[in-house]
Design a protein around this motif. Structure first.
Motif, mmCIF file in Angstrom:
data_model
loop_
_atom_site.group_PDB
_atom_site.id
_atom_site.type_symbol
_atom_site.label_atom_id
_atom_site.label_comp_id
_atom_site.label_asym_id
_atom_site.label_seq_id
_atom_site.Cartn_x
_atom_site.Cartn_y
_atom_site.Cartn_z
ATOM 1 N N THR A 1 0.849 -1.200 0.000
ATOM 2 C CA THR A 1 0.000 0.000 0.000
ATOM 3 C C THR A 1 0.881 1.246 0.000
ATOM 4 O OG1 THR A 1 -0.137 -0.031 2.438
ATOM 5 C CG2 THR A 1 -1.915 -1.101 1.213
ATOM 6 N N ARG A 2 0.297 2.350 -0.505
ATOM 7 C CA ARG A 2 0.959 3.649 -0.437
ATOM 8 C C ARG A 2 -0.093 4.703 -0.123
ATOM 9 N NH1 ARG A 2 2.610 4.938 -6.767
ATOM 10 N NH2 ARG A 2 0.484 4.912 -7.636
ATOM 11 N N LYS A 3 0.370 5.833 0.414
ATOM 12 C CA LYS A 3 -0.558 6.869 0.881
ATOM 13 C C LYS A 3 -0.238 8.230 0.272
ATOM 14 C CE LYS A 3 -1.407 4.720 5.394
ATOM 15 N NZ LYS A 3 -1.339 4.905 6.874
ATOM 16 N N SER A 4 -1.293 9.047 0.256
ATOM 17 C CA SER A 4 -1.162 10.453 -0.144
ATOM 18 C C SER A 4 -2.020 11.277 0.819
ATOM 19 C CB SER A 4 -1.628 10.667 -1.591
ATOM 20 O OG SER A 4 -1.513 12.034 -1.953
ATOM 21 N N SER A 5 -1.603 12.492 1.065
ATOM 22 C CA SER A 5 -2.343 13.346 2.012
ATOM 23 C C SER A 5 -2.478 14.763 1.450
ATOM 24 C CB SER A 5 -1.628 13.380 3.370
ATOM 25 O OG SER A 5 -0.327 13.914 3.224
ATOM 26 N N ARG A 6 -3.384 15.522 2.062
ATOM 27 C CA ARG A 6 -3.593 16.915 1.682
ATOM 28 C C ARG A 6 -3.948 17.714 2.924
ATOM 29 N NH1 ARG A 6 -9.473 16.635 -1.468
ATOM 30 N NH2 ARG A 6 -10.618 15.557 0.219
ATOM 31 N N LYS A 7 -3.840 19.010 2.828
ATOM 32 C CA LYS A 7 -4.104 19.873 3.979
ATOM 33 C C LYS A 7 -5.216 20.867 3.671
ATOM 34 C CE LYS A 7 0.559 19.734 5.944
ATOM 35 N NZ LYS A 7 1.729 20.570 6.349
ATOM 36 N N CYS A 8 -5.955 21.190 4.701
ATOM 37 C CA CYS A 8 -6.965 22.241 4.608
ATOM 38 C C CYS A 8 -6.355 23.509 5.208
ATOM 39 C CB CYS A 8 -8.211 21.835 5.380
ATOM 40 S SG CYS A 8 -9.581 23.002 5.261
ATOM 41 N N PRO A 9 -6.346 24.621 4.479
ATOM 42 C CA PRO A 9 -5.662 25.839 4.944
ATOM 43 C C PRO A 9 -6.148 26.318 6.309
ATOM 44 C CG PRO A 9 -6.244 26.053 2.635
ATOM 45 C CD PRO A 9 -6.895 24.805 3.124
ATOM 46 N N GLN A 10 -7.410 26.145 6.608
ATOM 47 C CA GLN A 10 -7.955 26.619 7.868
ATOM 48 C C GLN A 10 -8.189 25.487 8.864
ATOM 49 O OE1 GLN A 10 -8.109 29.806 8.416
ATOM 50 N NE2 GLN A 10 -7.383 30.208 6.334
ATOM 51 N N GLY A 11 -7.607 24.338 8.622
ATOM 52 C CA GLY A 11 -7.830 23.189 9.502
ATOM 53 C C GLY A 11 -8.828 22.230 8.886
ATOM 54 N N ALA A 12 -8.749 20.979 9.294
ATOM 55 C CA ALA A 12 -9.572 19.941 8.676
ATOM 56 C C ALA A 12 -11.054 20.177 8.869
ATOM 57 C CB ALA A 12 -9.192 18.572 9.253
ATOM 58 N N GLY A 13 -11.434 20.892 9.907
ATOM 59 C CA GLY A 13 -12.852 21.123 10.149
ATOM 60 C C GLY A 13 -13.516 22.029 9.150
ATOM 61 N N PHE A 14 -12.729 22.781 8.376
ATOM 62 C CA PHE A 14 -13.302 23.726 7.428
ATOM 63 C C PHE A 14 -13.412 23.151 6.028
ATOM 64 C CE2 PHE A 14 -11.733 26.343 10.835
ATOM 65 C CZ PHE A 14 -12.714 27.311 10.998
ATOM 66 N N CYS A 15 -12.826 21.975 5.781
ATOM 67 C CA CYS A 15 -12.879 21.381 4.452
ATOM 68 C C CYS A 15 -13.699 20.095 4.487
ATOM 69 C CB CYS A 15 -11.472 21.070 3.939
ATOM 70 S SG CYS A 15 -10.423 22.539 3.753
ATOM 71 N N SER A 16 -14.340 19.798 3.401
ATOM 72 C CA SER A 16 -15.192 18.617 3.296
ATOM 73 C C SER A 16 -14.403 17.466 2.664
ATOM 74 C CB SER A 16 -16.431 18.938 2.453
ATOM 75 O OG SER A 16 -17.213 17.773 2.279
ATOM 76 N N GLY A 17 -14.395 16.295 3.327
ATOM 77 C CA GLY A 17 -13.694 15.135 2.783
ATOM 78 C C GLY A 17 -12.576 14.669 3.710
ATOM 79 N N THR A 18 -11.821 13.702 3.260
ATOM 80 C CA THR A 18 -10.719 13.143 4.054
ATOM 81 C C THR A 18 -9.396 13.777 3.659
ATOM 82 O OG1 THR A 18 -10.376 11.362 2.465
ATOM 83 C CG2 THR A 18 -11.890 10.924 4.288
ATOM 84 N N PHE A 19 -8.435 13.728 4.561
ATOM 85 C CA PHE A 19 -7.150 14.343 4.280
ATOM 86 C C PHE A 19 -6.085 13.301 3.916
ATOM 87 C CE2 PHE A 19 -7.250 13.478 8.761
ATOM 88 C CZ PHE A 19 -5.982 12.996 9.063
ATOM 89 N N THR A 20 -6.450 12.011 3.932
ATOM 90 C CA THR A 20 -5.521 10.970 3.469
ATOM 91 C C THR A 20 -6.256 10.003 2.545
ATOM 92 O OG1 THR A 20 -5.972 9.533 5.365
ATOM 93 C CG2 THR A 20 -4.106 11.041 5.569
#
Length: 197
Positions: free
Chosen positions: A33-52
């Motif tokens: 397996t391999r992973k990818s991630s992303r960031k929400c500029p204002q924190g995960a609570g402000f963006c819809s979806g998963t960060f990994t």
């Protein structure tokens, strides 16, 4: 004006930063397996979806090869011919190797020297008194699990037993057996009273 500002600001808060590059696969073959991630500029609570996110990788079958043969096991017999074995493992364990994982070889093929087992317990005496006989026996065998052999000596021994005298009957008359007629004859002795005339 204010309403438009809030809409645009809200839209900015919901935007994720682009996904990162995939990590190195957890295995080089056989499925990892391999992973990818992303960031929400204002924190995960402000963006819809998963960060990994995760995906499978290197799903091709691994190239397999045998490991080294193990040391030979102890021979199954000390003489007369036995077997010893050796093992090897396929690497990696999920792979498929051609050939056998076990091999066998004959060992200790020299002839075994025959020898006697222990003597058995004595049998019951053939008589309870007056002298009887009892026996004990033993078996010739070869050590190490080999074939049979020829031992020096006797396989059976005999000894006398119960040599004590049998108790005699206290009879008022004599009892004897006639060997000629094979019949039992009883004779009585007449005793004269000393006072008789």
């Amino acid at each position: 004006m204010n309403e438009i500002f809030y809409v645009k600001l809200s839209h900015l808060f919901l935007e994720w930063v682009q996904w990162s590059a995939w990590t190195i696969c957890s295995t080089t073959c056989g499925g990892g397996t391999r992973k990818s991630s992303r960031k929400c500029p204002q924190g995960a609570g402000f963006c819809s979806g998963t960060f990994t996110k995760t995906e499978s990788c290197n799903t091709q079958r691994c190239a397999s090869d045998w490991g080294e043969w193990s040391e030979w096991s102890r021979c199954s017999a000390t003489c007369g011919g036995g077997e010893m074995t050796s093992f090897r493992r396929c690497r990696p364990a999920t792979g498929l190797c051609n050939g056998n994982s076990r091999k066998t070889e004959i060992c200790n093929v020299q002839n075994c020297s025959p020898e006697w087992d222990q003597w058995s317990t004595w049998s019951s005496c053939s008589a309870t008194c007056g002298g009887g006989k009892r026996t004990s026996s033993r078996r010739c065998r070869t050590t190490g699990g080999g074939g049979g052999g020829l031992c020096s000596g006797n396989a059976k021994k005999t000894e006398t037993c119960n040599l004590q005298l049998c108790p005699s009957g206290n009879y008022p008359h004599n009892v004897f057996t006639s060997a000629a007629s094979n019949s039992l004859t009883v004779s009585r002795r007449s005793h004269k009273h000393p006072m008789a005339g």
